[in-house]
Design a protein around this motif. Structure first.
Motif, short mmCIF file in Angstrom:
data_model
loop_
_atom_site.label_atom_id
_atom_site.label_comp_id
_atom_site.label_asym_id
_atom_site.label_seq_id
_atom_site.Cartn_x
_atom_site.Cartn_y
_atom_site.Cartn_z
N VAL A 128 0.86 -1.18 0.00
CA VAL A 128 0.00 0.00 0.00
C VAL A 128 0.90 1.23 0.00
O VAL A 128 1.76 1.39 0.88
CB VAL A 128 -0.93 0.01 1.22
N ALA A 129 0.71 2.10 -1.00
CA ALA A 129 1.61 3.24 -1.20
C ALA A 129 0.81 4.52 -1.43
O ALA A 129 -0.30 4.49 -1.97
CB ALA A 129 2.53 2.99 -2.39
N ARG A 130 1.40 5.63 -1.03
CA ARG A 130 0.77 6.94 -1.25
C ARG A 130 0.99 7.43 -2.68
O ARG A 130 2.01 7.14 -3.30
CB ARG A 130 1.37 7.98 -0.29
N THR A 131 0.04 8.23 -3.15
CA THR A 131 0.25 8.93 -4.42
C THR A 131 0.82 10.32 -4.20
O THR A 131 1.19 10.99 -5.15
CB THR A 131 -1.08 9.07 -5.19
N PHE A 158 -2.58 1.79 -4.43
CA PHE A 158 -2.32 3.20 -4.15
C PHE A 158 -3.47 3.82 -3.36
O PHE A 158 -4.63 3.44 -3.54
CB PHE A 158 -2.10 3.97 -5.45
N VAL A 159 -3.13 4.78 -2.52
CA VAL A 159 -4.11 5.50 -1.72
C VAL A 159 -3.84 6.99 -1.87
O VAL A 159 -2.69 7.44 -1.71
CB VAL A 159 -4.04 5.10 -0.24
N ARG A 181 -6.31 2.21 -7.31
CA ARG A 181 -6.13 3.37 -6.42
C ARG A 181 -7.41 3.61 -5.63
O ARG A 181 -8.51 3.55 -6.17
CB ARG A 181 -5.79 4.63 -7.23
N LEU A 182 -7.22 3.86 -4.34
CA LEU A 182 -8.34 4.17 -3.46
C LEU A 182 -8.25 5.64 -3.07
O LEU A 182 -7.27 6.07 -2.47
CB LEU A 182 -8.27 3.29 -2.22
N GLY A 200 -12.22 1.20 -8.43
CA GLY A 200 -10.83 1.56 -8.65
C GLY A 200 -9.83 0.43 -8.68
O GLY A 200 -8.64 0.67 -8.97
N PHE A 201 -10.28 -0.82 -8.41
CA PHE A 201 -9.32 -1.92 -8.31
C PHE A 201 -9.68 -3.09 -9.21
O PHE A 201 -10.86 -3.36 -9.48
CB PHE A 201 -9.27 -2.43 -6.86
#
Length: 207
Positions: A128-131, A158-159, A181-182, A200-201
């Motif tokens: 889980v990674a930030r945008t 992505f979040v 992406r969430l 989104g997924f």
């Protein structure tokens, strides 16, 4: 189905929310091996609420530590000795989503990092990674660490706000699959999470 490990680039990145969405979408059990911090809702309680899981699908933590800190320090402050052999995943009938504590290099003990436990298991990991700004560096470092320990990478979740260049850059440099992406959800409810995750997924690679 092989268990899936939900891990993150950092604490507070949105790992628990993504784990809840994954558990709901896959009809999975959920397990948080080590919970550090009990004053607020635990991650297991949050996942149960957001995913709408039956209580028997939320497996009890191996360790529940009062202090909200890195597990190695929280255990010491609580007078608890974490035994890594107690952290073998439980057997369940069907899919299992396992959520790690914090980021990959968070210590579980003075000798064992979280990523060492993941390497011992060998299960595929969803990162889980930030945008947001800084997300590229954090994601690529985390993916390199997973590769160095030969941990299978199921993909990146992505979040945050849509940032196509950040997502494309991480995918290009790492070769990792983008699962989706969430966006930040307000309000964050079981209904808004389910809808956003479905829109989104693509979780077909996880099946």
């Amino acid at each position: 189905m092989t268990p899936i490990v939900a891990t993150g680039t950092d604490t507070g990145v949105g790992k628990t929310v993504v784990a809840a969405a994954l558990a709901a979408a896959l009809g999975a059990h959920y397990w948080k091996p080590v919970q550090a911090g009990l004053d607020e809702a635990t991650d297991s309680e949050t996942v149960a609420r957001l995913a709408g899981l039956n209580p028997e699908r939320v497996l009890p933590e191996a360790y529940r530590l009062r202090t909200p800190a890195s597990p190695h320090l929280a255990a010491e402050l609580d007078g608890v000795a974490i035994e890594v052999d107690r952290l073998d995943p439980p057997s369940v009938d069907g899919p299992l989503v396992i959520e790690g504590a914090g980021g990959l290099l968070v210590p579980l003990t003075r000798d064992v990092l979280t990523i060492d436990l993941f390497a011992r298991w060998g299960f595929p990991a969803v990162l889980v990674a930030r945008t947001a700004l800084g997300g590229i560096n954090h994601a690529l470092l985390s993916l390199e660490a997973l590769k160095a320990r030969r941990i299978p990478i199921a993909g990146v979740a992505f979040v945050g706000d849509d940032n196509p260049d950040t997502i494309a850059t991480i995918a290009a440099f790492s070769g990792a699959k983008v699962l989706g992406r969430l966006p930040r959800l307000d309000p964050l409810t079981p209904e808004t999470l389910k809808a956003a995750f479905a829109a989104g997924f693509d979780i077909r690679p996880l099946r």
